[in-house]
Design a protein around this motif. Structure first.
Motif, short mmCIF file in Angstrom:
data_model
loop_
_atom_site.label_atom_id
_atom_site.label_comp_id
_atom_site.label_asym_id
_atom_site.label_seq_id
_atom_site.Cartn_x
_atom_site.Cartn_y
_atom_site.Cartn_z
N ILE A 121 -0.87 -7.77 -32.70
CA ILE A 121 -2.03 -8.12 -31.90
C ILE A 121 -2.10 -7.11 -30.77
CG2 ILE A 121 -3.08 -9.85 -30.39
CD1 ILE A 121 -1.70 -12.00 -32.03
N GLU A 122 -3.10 -6.25 -30.82
CA GLU A 122 -3.19 -5.15 -29.87
C GLU A 122 -3.66 -5.64 -28.51
OE1 GLU A 122 -1.84 -2.85 -32.92
OE2 GLU A 122 -1.89 -2.53 -30.75
N LYS A 123 -3.08 -5.04 -27.48
CA LYS A 123 -3.46 -5.36 -26.10
C LYS A 123 -4.28 -4.21 -25.55
CE LYS A 123 0.67 -8.11 -25.34
NZ LYS A 123 1.03 -8.05 -26.75
N LYS A 124 -5.53 -4.47 -25.21
CA LYS A 124 -6.42 -3.42 -24.72
C LYS A 124 -6.20 -3.18 -23.24
CE LYS A 124 -9.98 -4.40 -28.16
NZ LYS A 124 -11.40 -4.75 -28.37
N ASP A 125 -6.22 -1.88 -22.87
CA ASP A 125 -6.09 -1.50 -21.46
C ASP A 125 -7.43 -0.94 -21.00
OD1 ASP A 125 -3.95 0.81 -19.60
OD2 ASP A 125 -5.47 -0.63 -18.97
N PRO A 126 -8.20 -1.70 -20.22
CA PRO A 126 -9.51 -1.24 -19.81
C PRO A 126 -9.47 -0.01 -18.92
CG PRO A 126 -8.90 -3.23 -18.60
CD PRO A 126 -7.87 -3.03 -19.66
N THR A 127 -8.31 0.29 -18.35
CA THR A 127 -8.23 1.46 -17.46
C THR A 127 -7.95 2.74 -18.22
OG1 THR A 127 -5.86 1.18 -17.13
CG2 THR A 127 -7.31 -0.03 -15.65
N ALA A 128 -7.61 2.62 -19.52
CA ALA A 128 -7.28 3.81 -20.29
C ALA A 128 -8.53 4.43 -20.86
CB ALA A 128 -6.31 3.44 -21.42
N ILE A 129 -8.84 5.67 -20.48
CA ILE A 129 -10.05 6.35 -20.95
C ILE A 129 -9.64 7.70 -21.53
CG2 ILE A 129 -12.27 7.31 -20.26
CD1 ILE A 129 -12.29 5.35 -17.95
N ASP A 130 -10.11 7.94 -22.77
CA ASP A 130 -9.92 9.22 -23.44
C ASP A 130 -8.44 9.63 -23.49
OD1 ASP A 130 -12.93 10.50 -21.97
OD2 ASP A 130 -12.63 9.46 -23.87
N GLY A 131 -7.57 8.66 -23.64
CA GLY A 131 -6.15 8.99 -23.80
C GLY A 131 -5.49 9.45 -22.52
N SER A 132 -6.05 9.09 -21.36
CA SER A 132 -5.47 9.55 -20.10
C SER A 132 -4.20 8.83 -19.71
CB SER A 132 -6.50 9.41 -18.98
OG SER A 132 -6.88 8.05 -18.86
N PRO A 283 -8.96 14.60 -28.37
CA PRO A 283 -8.71 14.86 -26.96
C PRO A 283 -7.46 14.12 -26.47
CG PRO A 283 -11.02 14.34 -27.33
CD PRO A 283 -10.31 14.06 -28.62
N GLY A 284 -6.67 14.80 -25.63
CA GLY A 284 -5.46 14.20 -25.11
C GLY A 284 -4.22 14.50 -25.93
N PHE A 285 -4.39 15.30 -27.01
CA PHE A 285 -3.26 15.62 -27.87
C PHE A 285 -3.16 17.13 -28.05
CE2 PHE A 285 -4.61 11.36 -28.84
CZ PHE A 285 -3.41 10.66 -28.88
N GLU A 286 -1.99 17.59 -28.54
CA GLU A 286 -1.78 19.01 -28.78
C GLU A 286 -0.89 19.20 -30.00
OE1 GLU A 286 0.36 20.85 -25.60
OE2 GLU A 286 1.74 19.16 -25.37
N LEU A 287 -0.81 20.45 -30.47
CA LEU A 287 0.02 20.77 -31.63
C LEU A 287 1.39 21.26 -31.18
CD1 LEU A 287 -2.60 22.68 -33.81
CD2 LEU A 287 -1.84 20.33 -34.09
N TYR A 288 2.40 20.96 -31.99
CA TYR A 288 3.76 21.40 -31.69
C TYR A 288 4.43 21.85 -32.98
CZ TYR A 288 8.74 21.20 -30.51
OH TYR A 288 10.04 21.51 -30.34
N GLU A 289 5.06 23.03 -32.95
CA GLU A 289 5.74 23.55 -34.13
C GLU A 289 7.21 23.15 -34.09
OE1 GLU A 289 6.75 27.79 -36.38
OE2 GLU A 289 5.22 27.71 -34.81
N VAL A 290 7.66 22.51 -35.16
CA VAL A 290 9.04 22.01 -35.24
C VAL A 290 10.02 23.18 -35.31
CG1 VAL A 290 10.66 20.63 -36.59
CG2 VAL A 290 8.27 19.90 -36.38
N LYS A 291 11.06 23.10 -34.48
CA LYS A 291 12.07 24.16 -34.41
C LYS A 291 13.16 23.93 -35.46
CE LYS A 291 10.10 25.89 -30.72
NZ LYS A 291 8.97 24.97 -30.65
N THR A 328 1.35 16.74 -34.43
CA THR A 328 0.52 16.37 -33.28
C THR A 328 1.32 15.49 -32.32
OG1 THR A 328 -1.43 16.36 -34.72
CG2 THR A 328 -1.62 15.22 -32.61
N ILE A 329 1.24 15.83 -31.04
CA ILE A 329 1.91 15.03 -30.00
C ILE A 329 0.95 14.86 -28.82
CG2 ILE A 329 4.24 15.77 -30.62
CD1 ILE A 329 4.14 17.72 -28.27
N PRO A 330 1.14 13.83 -27.98
CA PRO A 330 0.30 13.69 -26.78
C PRO A 330 0.50 14.87 -25.84
CG PRO A 330 1.49 11.66 -27.26
CD PRO A 330 2.07 12.71 -28.13
N LYS A 331 -0.53 15.27 -25.14
CA LYS A 331 -0.45 16.40 -24.21
C LYS A 331 0.49 16.10 -23.05
CE LYS A 331 -4.58 19.27 -24.56
NZ LYS A 331 -5.84 19.69 -23.89
N ASP A 332 1.15 17.16 -22.59
CA ASP A 332 1.96 17.11 -21.37
C ASP A 332 3.09 16.08 -21.45
OD1 ASP A 332 0.22 19.00 -20.24
OD2 ASP A 332 -1.13 17.40 -19.59
#
Length: 720
Positions: A121-132, A283-291, A328-332
């Motif tokens: 059962i997912e819990k929505k976070d109204p403060t979360a916008i665009d994966g911030s 948006p909010g994600f980036e690519l990462y190459e596995v070492k 794919t991983i979240p940015k930063d």
């Protein structure tokens, strides 16, 4: 004695949980305690423990306190006629694998009125916008659920299994997948096929050929196709994504595609690459190459995200992680690993990624067949007289706390308990194994006795099931699935001899050994290791005269004295003599075996402290009031144990906890225990540490031993 009676009750119930927090639940119409327990991933017994009146029934609108180990709730479904795991996965938008993970019992089939968990059962976070925020990212990830594609079944064919046939070969012959067969033969999720087995083969409506197919994608439509050769590091998901199609569409283009996806295989793909990888990133994600040599739990640790989130972003990771793979991983979120903090000890709690439910078996001599639990006095007398039973109950009590502690880390466990009854009980143990399913058991802890351990290891070798010896110090030279958790006497001896040898050049080594055949071996070993050592003469009756001691002590050099004895009279004679000369002759005392005789009331700890007694040990001493970071596991365990049993844990209870918790943590950081024990480094918990190595012939052994010494203030410390 009350503690042991309590453990007996727990043994019969075979389930225990200690709530970390509580949540209130308002009973809805039609709900029962079992369904509520499923919703919060707990047990009816745990709910009854907090709400004892619920045993008499619950009513709509009633408020219950629910013990929970996390803040997660689950959707539930009551199985109806015609329901299948596959149809439920489609109905709730989850994968078949997810249903089996949430409901391990479902691999044996589902029944009408059975209650299943069918997603969170997912819990929505109204403060979360665009994966911030993290919750915002998780909500994006939750949208990446696989939706099974339903195919129409025309009829079923009955196939009789022939000699040497495999599920893969049968599936390939009928141009279907192994999963297609298992879905309609549910026992195959837990059993292997055998010769002459009859299995149902689904016949699906014919899929249109590639030429007649127009595949819709999120960006464009498929018009023409070409051939592609599978390269190293390629995955089905990666190829599908680069060509702008789904895995299902790729499989429809290649109905006879080898499920192993070998390098060099030729497959059909769309001619154009519709979606470049970078354009497919949200948006909010980036690519990462596995070492090279990077692992999934290493990525989880560096990104500090959950394994569920990583797999939702990169479903193909379930096929395995390869160097050079782009994920794919979240940015930063990526942090640089501080190699300076990597030391001898490893913390598996920070490396968990395999959260599939674990299955443990405990096999110990409880001798329940000889007890009448209604006769309390008789039971208490039996507990007092039966040492093996007390050890078993202590081990079991520690294992229960370990399972609960692992659950707080996200590792759930199915525990099966078996009574081996007595020593050398080969026939009974074989019957236990024959009458129960051990094929999918992750590990067995026990039995207590070496002969029974060898029997279990032999019987379970066909499944390659690891068998952990909790008490015996004997190794196995026959079975690769045997794990010796308790270092042998030879390992203990070698540990302290190596310590003394490193710093013995300017020391006067003195050997004082009890007479008798039992101690001849260690005497010869000490003389061989220290050929220049002086041996004190022991009189008949194991008595040392002061004049004999004076002859072997040196006035100029520090005197390092080995005392090897299990005779209280001899030890109580020698220790005071050494203590009297501890300062004038700089005496330090050593022993390769600190047995119970050293703990006798006639032996003063003040003397041992003044002599700075050094000895090897399986256990370390701990201070449960220490607030140091390293002692948090210790304090948490002791607190939980006292709360559960109202007494302090014995060494055997601690050992049960340490072994079981280590096994569960290793299972959570690897695909299986054989992979987990290959990790470099030592794990340490309350009193025990583990670092397994493989014998050339035989199983695994724990090579970690503590070296303990008495300090001036009567405290014990670990010598590094």
């Amino acid at each position: 004695m009350k503690k042991y009676l309590l453990i007996f009750l727990l043994l019969i119930i075979s389930n225990i949980a200690f709530a970390q927090q509580y949540k209130s639940h308002k009973v809805a119409k039609g709900e029962n305690v079992y369904r509520i327990a499923k919703r919060y991933n707990t047990t009816p017994e745990a709910i009854y423990r907090i709400n004892p009146t619920a045993k008499d029934g619950i009513k709509e609108g009633e408020i219950l306190a629910i013990p929970v180990t996390d803040d997660q709730e689950y959707k539930t479904h009551i199985v109806e006629k015609g329901d299948t795991v596959y149809s439920l996965s489609k109905q709730y938008g989850i994968t078949v694998e997810t249903i089996y993970i949430l409901n391990p019992e479902a691999v044996n089939g589902i029944n009408i009125n059975q209650i299943l968990n069918v997603g969170k059962i997912e819990k929505k976070d109204p403060t979360a916008i665009d994966g911030s925020s993290e919750q915002g990212k998780d909500s994006v990830l939750d949208s990446l659920k696989a939706t099974p594609e339903e195919r129409s079944i025309i009829r079923f064919i009955t196939h009789k299994v022939k000699r040497k046939e495999t599920l893969y070969g049968i599936a390939k012959n009928y141009k279907i997948t192994v999963e297609d067969i298992k879905k309609h033969n549910k026992r195959l999720y837990s059993e292997q096929i055998k010769k002459k087995d009859k299995i149902r083969i689904p016949v699906y409506a014919k899929t249109p050929t590639v030429k007649d197919t127009v595949v819709d994608t999120a960006v464009s439509r498929l018009t023409t196709t070409t051939k592609y050769i599978v390269q190293p590091k390629d995955t089905r998901y990666g190829i599908a994504r680069r060509h702008g199609i789904t895995i299902g569409e790729l499989e429809r283009l290649n109905p006879n595609m080898d499920t192993d996806f070998p390098i060099g295989m030729q497959i059909t793909v769309p001619t154009s690459v519709f979606v470049p990888i970078k354009e497919s990133i949200q948006p909010g994600f980036e690519l990462y190459e596995v070492k090279p040599k990077e692992t999934i739990f290493g990525i989880l640790k560096r990104t500090r995200i959950s394994s569920d989130s990583l797999f939702k972003m990169n479903p193909y990771l379930r096929e395995g992680l390869k160097a050079g793979m782009v994920i794919t991983i979240p940015k930063d979120t990526l942090v640089v690993e501080d190699v300076s903090k990597v030391g001898k000890y490893i913390n598996l709690e920070n490396k968990l990624y395999n959260f599939k439910p674990k299955k443990l078996a405990v096999m110990l001599p409880f001798s329940l067949d000889t007890l009448d639990l209604n006769a309390r006095q008789q039971t208490e007398e039996y507990l007092k007289s039966k040492q093996s039973l007390r050890i078993s109950l202590d081990l079991y009590s520690g294992i229960l706390i370990a399972i609960d502690s692992a659950r707080a880390k996200g590792i759930t466990t199915e525990l099966n308990v078996f009574d081996t009854q007595k020593r050398k009980n080969r026939k009974h143990i074989k019957e236990l194994i024959d009458q129960n399913s051990f094929e999918d058991t992750d590990a067995v802890i026990g039995p207590l006795y070496q002969s029974n351990l060898e029997t279990v290891a032999a019987e379970l070798k066909k499944y390659n099931t690891p068998v952990f010896s909790p008490a015996s110090r004997k190794e196995s030279t026959m079975y690769d699935n045997f794990f010796q958790t308790r270092p042998t006497n030879a390992m203990l001896q070698d540990r302290i001899l190596s310590f003394v040898e490193k710093d013995s050049t300017d020391k006067n080594i003195v050997i004082i050994v009890q007479q008798g055949k039992k101690h001849e071996g260690i005497k010869e070993k000490l003389i061989a290791k220290f050929p220049g050592a002086k041996v004190a003469k022991i009189e008949e009756g194991n008595y040392l005269y002061e004049v004999r001691l004076n002859k072997v002590l040196d006035n100029e050099k520090p005197n390092w004295v080995f005392l090897e004895s299990n005779d209280v009279a001899m030890i109580s004679n020698v220790i005071p003599l050494l203590n009297a000369k501890s300062e004038s002759h700089k005496v330090t005392l050593f022993t390769t075996d600190k047995n119970n005789a050293f703990d006798d009331d006639n032996i003063k700890n003040e003397h041992l402290s003044k002599l700075h007694l050094h000895y090897p040990s399986v256990y370390r001493e701990f201070d449960d009031t220490n607030e140091n970071e390293k002692e948090k596991t210790v304090s948490l365990f002791v607190t939980r144990y006292r709360k559960a049993y109202n007494v302090n844990p014995s060494n055997w209870a601690v050992r049960g906890f340490d072994i079981a918790y280590d096994v569960l943590m290793r299972l959570g950081t690897a695909d299986d225990l054989y992979h987990a024990v290959s990790f470099e480094g030592t794990t340490q918990y309350v009193k025990n540490k583990f670092n397994y190595d493989k014998k050339l012939l035989g199983g695994y052994y724990n090579k970690e031993v503590y070296l303990i010494k008495f300090d001036d203030d009567l405290k014990l410390s670990v010598v590094d």
